[in-house]
Design a protein around this motif. Structure first.
Motif, PDB file in Angstrom:
ATOM      1  N   ALA A 195       0.843  -1.188   0.000  1.00 55.30           N
ATOM      2  CA  ALA A 195       0.000   0.000   0.000  1.00 55.30           C
ATOM      3  C   ALA A 195       0.885   1.246   0.000  1.00 55.30           C
ATOM      4  CB  ALA A 195      -0.908  -0.003   1.231  1.00 55.30           C
ATOM      5  N   PRO A 196       0.378   2.397  -0.435  1.00 54.69           N
ATOM      6  CA  PRO A 196       1.204   3.605  -0.479  1.00 54.69           C
ATOM      7  C   PRO A 196       1.854   3.947   0.859  1.00 54.69           C
ATOM      8  CG  PRO A 196      -0.800   3.956  -1.733  1.00 54.69           C
ATOM      9  CD  PRO A 196      -0.938   2.618  -1.073  1.00 54.69           C
ATOM     10  N   TYR A 197       1.151   3.745   1.956  1.00 55.57           N
ATOM     11  CA  TYR A 197       1.709   4.064   3.265  1.00 55.57           C
ATOM     12  C   TYR A 197       1.675   2.828   4.173  1.00 55.57           C
ATOM     13  CZ  TYR A 197       1.566   8.936   1.870  1.00 55.57           C
ATOM     14  OH  TYR A 197       1.779  10.116   1.206  1.00 55.57           O
ATOM     15  N   ASP A 226      -7.306  -1.910  -4.173  1.00 48.10           N
ATOM     16  CA  ASP A 226      -7.369  -0.621  -4.862  1.00 48.10           C
ATOM     17  C   ASP A 226      -8.015   0.442  -3.964  1.00 48.10           C
ATOM     18  OD1 ASP A 226      -6.251  -1.830  -7.049  1.00 48.10           O
ATOM     19  OD2 ASP A 226      -8.109  -1.924  -8.226  1.00 48.10           O
ATOM     20  N   THR A 227      -9.067   0.044  -3.250  1.00 44.70           N
ATOM     21  CA  THR A 227      -9.742   0.991  -2.365  1.00 44.70           C
ATOM     22  C   THR A 227      -8.809   1.447  -1.254  1.00 44.70           C
ATOM     23  OG1 THR A 227     -11.871  -0.061  -2.836  1.00 44.70           O
ATOM     24  CG2 THR A 227     -11.759   1.334  -0.888  1.00 44.70           C
ATOM     25  N   ARG A 228      -8.049   0.522  -0.693  1.00 47.09           N
ATOM     26  CA  ARG A 228      -7.104   0.918   0.358  1.00 47.09           C
ATOM     27  C   ARG A 228      -6.011   1.824  -0.206  1.00 47.09           C
ATOM     28  NH1 ARG A 228      -3.441  -3.243   3.799  1.00 47.09           N
ATOM     29  NH2 ARG A 228      -2.541  -3.521   1.720  1.00 47.09           N
ATOM     30  N   ASP A 229      -5.510   1.524  -1.408  1.00 50.87           N
ATOM     31  CA  ASP A 229      -4.524   2.407  -2.041  1.00 50.87           C
ATOM     32  C   ASP A 229      -5.080   3.826  -2.162  1.00 50.87           C
ATOM     33  OD1 ASP A 229      -2.887   0.225  -2.317  1.00 50.87           O
ATOM     34  OD2 ASP A 229      -3.134   0.025  -4.486  1.00 50.87           O
ATOM     35  N   ALA A 230      -6.294   3.926  -2.669  1.00 50.72           N
ATOM     36  CA  ALA A 230      -6.905   5.245  -2.858  1.00 50.72           C
ATOM     37  C   ALA A 230      -7.127   5.945  -1.530  1.00 50.72           C
ATOM     38  CB  ALA A 230      -8.233   5.100  -3.619  1.00 50.72           C
ATOM     39  N   LEU A 231      -7.510   5.196  -0.501  1.00 54.05           N
ATOM     40  CA  LEU A 231      -7.719   5.791   0.820  1.00 54.05           C
ATOM     41  C   LEU A 231      -6.407   6.345   1.364  1.00 54.05           C
ATOM     42  CD1 LEU A 231      -9.545   6.351   3.246  1.00 54.05           C
ATOM     43  CD2 LEU A 231      -9.093   4.025   4.039  1.00 54.05           C
ATOM     44  N   HIS A 232      -5.322   5.604   1.217  1.00 53.62           N
ATOM     45  CA  HIS A 232      -4.015   6.096   1.668  1.00 53.62           C
ATOM     46  C   HIS A 232      -3.647   7.392   0.941  1.00 53.62           C
ATOM     47  CE1 HIS A 232      -2.068   2.318   3.647  1.00 53.62           C
ATOM     48  NE2 HIS A 232      -3.331   2.459   3.991  1.00 53.62           N
ATOM     49  N   GLN A 233      -3.835   7.413  -0.356  1.00 56.72           N
ATOM     50  CA  GLN A 233      -3.490   8.608  -1.115  1.00 56.72           C
ATOM     51  C   GLN A 233      -4.407   9.776  -0.774  1.00 56.72           C
ATOM     52  OE1 GLN A 233      -1.375   6.709  -5.074  1.00 56.72           O
ATOM     53  NE2 GLN A 233      -2.945   8.237  -5.294  1.00 56.72           N
ATOM     54  N   GLN A 234      -5.668   9.502  -0.531  1.00 53.37           N
ATOM     55  CA  GLN A 234      -6.609  10.559  -0.187  1.00 53.37           C
ATOM     56  C   GLN A 234      -6.249  11.205   1.145  1.00 53.37           C
ATOM     57  OE1 GLN A 234      -9.079  12.010  -1.667  1.00 53.37           O
ATOM     58  NE2 GLN A 234     -10.099  13.059   0.016  1.00 53.37           N
ATOM     59  N   VAL A 235      -5.894  10.391   2.133  1.00 49.40           N
ATOM     60  CA  VAL A 235      -5.614  10.897   3.475  1.00 49.40           C
ATOM     61  C   VAL A 235      -4.161  11.336   3.621  1.00 49.40           C
ATOM     62  CG1 VAL A 235      -5.680  10.308   5.940  1.00 49.40           C
ATOM     63  CG2 VAL A 235      -7.452   9.454   4.409  1.00 49.40           C
ATOM     64  N   GLY A 236      -3.255  10.714   2.870  1.00 44.75           N
ATOM     65  CA  GLY A 236      -1.847  11.046   2.962  1.00 44.75           C
ATOM     66  C   GLY A 236      -1.114  10.360   4.086  1.00 44.75           C
ATOM     67  N   ARG A 237      -1.645   9.269   4.559  1.00 43.36           N
ATOM     68  CA  ARG A 237      -1.001   8.483   5.612  1.00 43.36           C
ATOM     69  C   ARG A 237      -1.659   7.113   5.651  1.00 43.36           C
ATOM     70  NH1 ARG A 237      -4.494   8.524  10.047  1.00 43.36           N
ATOM     71  NH2 ARG A 237      -6.073  10.173   9.968  1.00 43.36           N
TER      72      ARG A 237
END
Length: 763
Positions: A68-70, A222-233
């Motif tokens: 995941a991004p974060y 994909d949803t978790r990836d987008a959530l990380h990017q949306q929140v930034g953490r």
């Protein structure tokens, strides 16, 4: 230490980068996750020392190449007993921490890792994802191969412990498919459960990872990836305020869901569907593991025994299947409902093959339903704990849509209210389950169950859902086969299902007009009892914030007074004042478990003074009554602690005595505290009701909740020349609906405008 940062290419064409030191790219989807894994692998190899007998192994998301991004890094430093391993580990871990990455790490030999896995099923599952990153590949391969072999040999024995841990997690985090703000990882049906399915499939128990599960898993990632990017953490809980942003990042639009809901709601529906797919697959996998562990195939013919449980339904190998006669004959339209009712009452699962057969071959129900279908449906709704799993199984295979075409619109529909914990479909099923607890309190338990199941059917459509839902519920009841008068009663239950709690919490129950109005709308005691049961079921299905002991007592008091009016035709007289308040020296202060009563010399503003003093001691006023008897001003309040802790009764009693006696210091404290506790949110609103009381005009304030609100408004009303004889406080999440009974007739327009302005200024 370098922290995580988020940057984007100014042209908008470059990849989002979530860590500048490591160069970990952002992005959503399988390719982006693999790119993050490649970047982390390369960076970790650069940190790893060139030394024999050691290897760096990734587990978790990096091990699966699903970063995941974060996300965290889960690493095992594997060694073959080399000296100085602790210093070597420190030289590796500190640069990772300095880069701002979260790290879960361990240092072990292969035998040590396997020993821990043998004692800890969670570690055993983690090692199934082990992947070589740097160092000795043979050492990493030995761990991965041996851990997988060990799991295959011991899985059947370890699965009960894993199931117990999983159930505890579900108890804590709930079911992702039905939660309005679920945890994408930990809730039932989330990413953690996909890991369990993978472990069960690795053990060879069953083919748990079917194509539908793979697809659901990818969308959840994909949803978790987008959530990380949306929140930034790093965050795994999909809260309401982030849904629209996450939906936009995923390119999901409301049109994808028929255009009847918002983008965020369309996302929530998709998450719910994916979570259901994962949950159902895991249910099937657990049952396969149970059968394997129990070794039930022990008959001489090699077939498990069959036990009849209902007409056309038998139990075989712990599951419900169709009797052979039912398969060979022309299917009865009520068959799927009868199977569902049998599953709910016996609390046994329906076999997958049976569900598929029913979906393919069971004919549609005629309108009206035959009596057998109607009886089975009521049995299903009243089955108690077995209802929810049986309903979910039938919904999974499309059987519910065949029974109720309306269900397609209701499925996974969010409810935008902070007191609700479930999506609409689960709320309706849960309400029927909760109603089964009250069936012995009513003359028509079948109508209570059906009314509870249909009470919110109008939600999601324009207009008041109670009004809109009544004809829809009546149409369903008619199609099910209820007589015309009973279908009309179902419509009345839906139309009036909020009447009792609204009146009990917002109106003066001692006012004869209040009781008479409810009695006129309800009409008879049968309907009254059904509404009382429905109110309790609805509240329990909504969530903890929807009900409390005081609310239950208020509703029960209203029901008792309305019952008397319906039985005798006479509205009960208001209760007499507490004799202790109308005798003895003044002031009088009585403190009960949830009541505060005060008597003082008659003067204006006593209600405001008492309310402010209670706010100082962190007590919420639920209801307040003010009266004048023989020159005494009486104020009686029902209260509850604002933060769950009761105040010091000695200090409260002393402050009340001083305040009602006119002590200036207490008054100054009240005003200072009140000015510091203003509410937030949407603009407040005042609504006037002309005919709601016998001897008063009702002013209803709808505003954000805040400590001291009653005190400020009561002061404003007093300064505006309005006399308050009663107040009712109703809290709905972060908002309140406060009703004030103003003594006298309907004020002129100018006076109403002046009073309304004073109240709004006080909020």
């Amino acid at each position: 230490m370098t922290s995580l940062t988020t940057t984007t290419d100014p042209t908008g064409d470059g990849p989002l980068v979530v860590n500048e030191v490591v160069g970990v790219p952002g992005g959503i989807g399988g390719e982006a996750r693999a790119a993050r894994a490649d970047a982390l692998d390369a960076w970790l190899r650069g940190l790893f020392p060139a030394r024999a007998g050691i290897a760096l192994v990734a587990v978790g998301g990096l091990g699966r190449r699903q970063c995941a991004p974060y996300g965290d890094l889960d690493l095992v430093l594997l060694h073959a007993g080399v000296p100085g391993i602790d210093e070597l580990a420190a030289s590796l871990w500190y640069p990772i921490w300095d880069a701002g990455l979260r790290l879960d790490h361990s240092v072990r030999t292969v035998p040590e890792a396997l020993s821990v896995a043998q004692d800890d099923v969670k570690v055993a599952l983690g090692l199934l994802d082990a992947r070589h990153v740097a160092g000795d590949p043979d050492l990493a391969d030995q761990l991965a191969r041996t851990a997988a072999d060990h799991w295959r040999r011991t899985a059947v024995r370890q699965l009960p412990g894993l199931r117990e841990i999983t159930a505890a997690r579900w108890e804590t985090h709930g079911e992702l498919a039905f939660l309005l703000e679920g945890d994408l990882k930990e809730a039932a049906g989330g990413l953690r459960d996909v890991g369990i399915l993978r472990a069960i499939a690795t053990a060879g128990v069953t083919d748990a990872l079917r194509p539908a599960v793979h697809a659901a898993h990818r969308r959840l990632l994909d949803t978790r990836d987008a959530l990380h990017q949306q929140v930034g953490r790093r965050v795994d809980r999909l809260v309401a305020q982030e849904r629209d942003g996450v939906a936009a990042l995923l390119g999901l639009r409301a049109a994808d869901a028929g255009g009847v809901i918002g983008d965020g709601d369309a996302l929530l529906r998709r998450v719910a569907g994916d979570a259901r797919t994962v949950s159902h697959a895991l249910d099937d996998a657990w049952r396969a593991a149970d059968r394997l562990r129990a070794g039930r195939h022990r008959t001489t013919g090699g077939r498990p025994p069959r036990r009849p449980v209902a007409r056309d339904v038998v139990e075989q190998d712990g599951e419900l299947v169709l009797a052979r006669a039912a398969i060979g004959a022309r299917p009865d339209p009520s068959l799927s409902l009868r199977v569902a009712a049998a599953a709910a009452t016996t609390r046994l699962p329906i076999a997958r093959a049976t569900c598929e057969w029913l979906a393919a071959y069971c004919p549609p129900l005629p309108a009206p339903w035959p009596p057998a279908a109607r009886a089975a449906f009521i049995t299903l709704l009243g089955a108690g704990p077995g209802l929810v799993p049986a309903w979910e199984t039938c919904d999974r295979y499309g059987l519910v849509d065949g029974w109720l075409p309306e269900w397609t619109r209701l499925r996974s529909l969010p409810q935008h209210n902070p007191v609700h914990r479930f999506t609409l479909d689960r709320h309706l099923v849960q309400a029927a389950y909760e109603a089964s607890r009250h069936t012995r309190d009513v003359d028509r338990p079948d109508l209570l169950l059906l009314g509870a199941f249909l009470h919110d059917i109008g939600k999601g459509l324009p207009g008041d859902h109670s009004t809109v839902g009544a004809p829809l519920a009546e149409a369903v009841a008619t199609r099910i086969g209820l007589p015309e008068d009973e279908a009309a009663l179902i419509a009345r239950l839906v139309r009036l299902h909020l009447l009792l709690p609204d009146v009990a919490t917002r109106r003066d129950l001692s006012d004869p007009k209040t009781v008479a109005g409810v009695a006129e709308r309800v009409g008879d005691t049968t309907t009254l009892d059904l509404l009382h049961g429905l109110v309790r079921a609805d509240a329990a299905a909504t969530g903890p914030a929807a009900w409390s002991d005081w609310k239950g007592r208020l509703v029960a008091e209203l029901v008792a007074r309305v019952r008397t009016a319906l039985d005798t035709g006479v509205v009960p007289a208001p209760p007499a004042p507490d004799p202790a308040l109308v005798a003895g020296p003044l002031p009088v202060v009585h403190l009960g478990e949830d009541r505060v009563s005060v008597a003082a010399a008659d003067r204006r503003g006593l209600l405001a003074t008492v309310a402010g003093c209670l706010a100082l001691h962190r007590l919420e006023v639920i209801s307040a009554d003010a009266a004048t008897v023989d020159g005494r001003a009486l104020v009686q309040c029902r209260v509850q602690p604002r933060y769950g802790l009761a105040p010091d009764p000695i200090a409260l009693r002393a402050d009340l005595r001083r305040a009602v006696g006119g002590d200036v210091s207490v008054t100054q404290r009240l005003r200072g505290r009140a000015l510091a506790a203003r509410g937030q949110g949407a603009a407040p609103r005042v609504v006037w009701h002309r005919e709601a009381a016998t001897d008063a005009v009702l002013l209803e304030l709808r505003a954000a909740d805040a400590a001291g609100l009653l005190y400020r408004v009561a002061c404003a009303l007093d300064e505006a020349g309005a006399q308050v004889r009663a107040a009712r406080i109703s809290t709905l999440g972060g908002d309140v609906v406060d009703a004030f009974y103003l003594v006298g007739g309907w004020p002129p327009d100018a006076d109403r405008a002046r009073i309304e302005a004073a109240v709004l200024a006080a909020v």
